[in-house]
Design an enzyme around this catalytic site. Sequence first.
Site, PDB file in Angstrom:
ATOM      1  N   LYS A 225      47.746  20.163  22.190  1.00  0.00           N
ATOM      2  CA  LYS A 225      46.952  21.384  21.950  1.00  0.00           C
ATOM      3  C   LYS A 225      45.740  21.394  22.886  1.00  0.00           C
ATOM      4  CE  LYS A 225      48.871  21.444  17.344  1.00  0.00           C
ATOM      5  NZ  LYS A 225      48.767  21.791  15.940  1.00  0.00           N
TER       6      LYS A 225
ATOM      7  N   GLU B 175      50.600  28.640  16.380  1.00  0.00           N
ATOM      8  CA  GLU B 175      49.210  28.993  16.742  1.00  0.00           C
ATOM      9  C   GLU B 175      49.201  30.104  17.783  1.00  0.00           C
ATOM     10  OE1 GLU B 175      47.985  24.982  17.601  1.00  0.00           O
ATOM     11  OE2 GLU B 175      48.196  24.506  15.473  1.00  0.00           O
TER      12      GLU B 175
HETATM   13  P1  PGA Z   1      50.627  18.418  13.347  1.00  0.00           P
HETATM   14  O1  PGA Z   1      50.957  19.590  14.397  1.00  0.00           O
HETATM   15  O2  PGA Z   1      51.530  17.260  13.675  1.00  0.00           O
HETATM   16  O3  PGA Z   1      49.181  18.089  13.589  1.00  0.00           O
HETATM   17  O4  PGA Z   1      50.885  18.964  11.986  1.00  0.00           O
HETATM   18  C1  PGA Z   1      52.267  19.848  14.807  1.00  0.00           C
HETATM   19  C2  PGA Z   1      52.293  20.990  15.779  1.00  0.00           C
HETATM   20  O5  PGA Z   1      51.466  21.913  15.672  1.00  0.00           O
HETATM   21  O6  PGA Z   1      53.113  21.007  16.715  1.00  0.00           O
END
Ligand code: PGA
Length: 253
Positions: free
Chosen positions: A10, A101
């Site tokens: 991210k 997202e």
């Molecule tokens: P997370 O995120 O492992 O922090 O739940 C997964 C993702 O958004 O790909």
Amino acid sequence: MKTLIAANWKMHGQLAWTEKPAQFRALFPANANANSNDRVDILICPPAHMLQIMVAACAGLDISIGAQNCHDQTSGAYTGEMSAQMVAETGANHVILGHSERRAMFGDRDEVVAAKTSATLKAGLVPIVCVGENRGEREAGQAEEVVGAQLAASIPQHADGVSLVIAYEPVWAIGSGLVPTLEDIAIMHDHIRGCLITRFGAPVADNIQILYGGSLKPGNAKEILALKDVGGGLIGGAGLEMDSLAAIAMAAP
Ligand code: PGA
């Protein structure tokens, strides 16, 4: 089929993080353990500014690099955007598309995801198309219907399914510490496999990796990754630290 362990960083990362691939390999050496290591493909998806430098940092480590998004046009007046061809020029070979997202905050509707997936395929890269229901849809018993519709509309018409990865990420499980039951994950992955078989036919569809994502951690990876139609994981939080990413990779069947 190998298990694909993909870290989605991210908007986290700085140039000092180019040390992480070597740290990872120190914890999880390639081909060192005939029982597991040579059966796991590792992919790291850093922020765009790090793509090229991460490709260089992964040379000789058998770790692939992917982008987290791309634009559907090749080039043009799209300030702030990066095309799939540009991603390819960095040496990256995957692109995450339609992450929840992006769907929630940046307008990546199914049609947009399909156009980006199309551009990604045209650039010779492997798209990782993300799908997943939100909490209300799960509670209303619509999860399978929602995911089926997302799949149908997010994969472009001309795709042949040969170069494609799907990530099932229930929106309510991302970053929350909540995880569906093993039974619910198994049911959804079986449903996704069925949709892919309908679309591409069995031989092609059987070779499409379907990743699970959403609070995947060292503590739950072994049982989730062992499920029949789970071909790997897309990992957010636990993919930022190499000890937890290595522990997840170690848990792969
Ligand atoms: P997370 O995120 O492992 O922090 O739940 C997964 C993702 O958004 O790909």
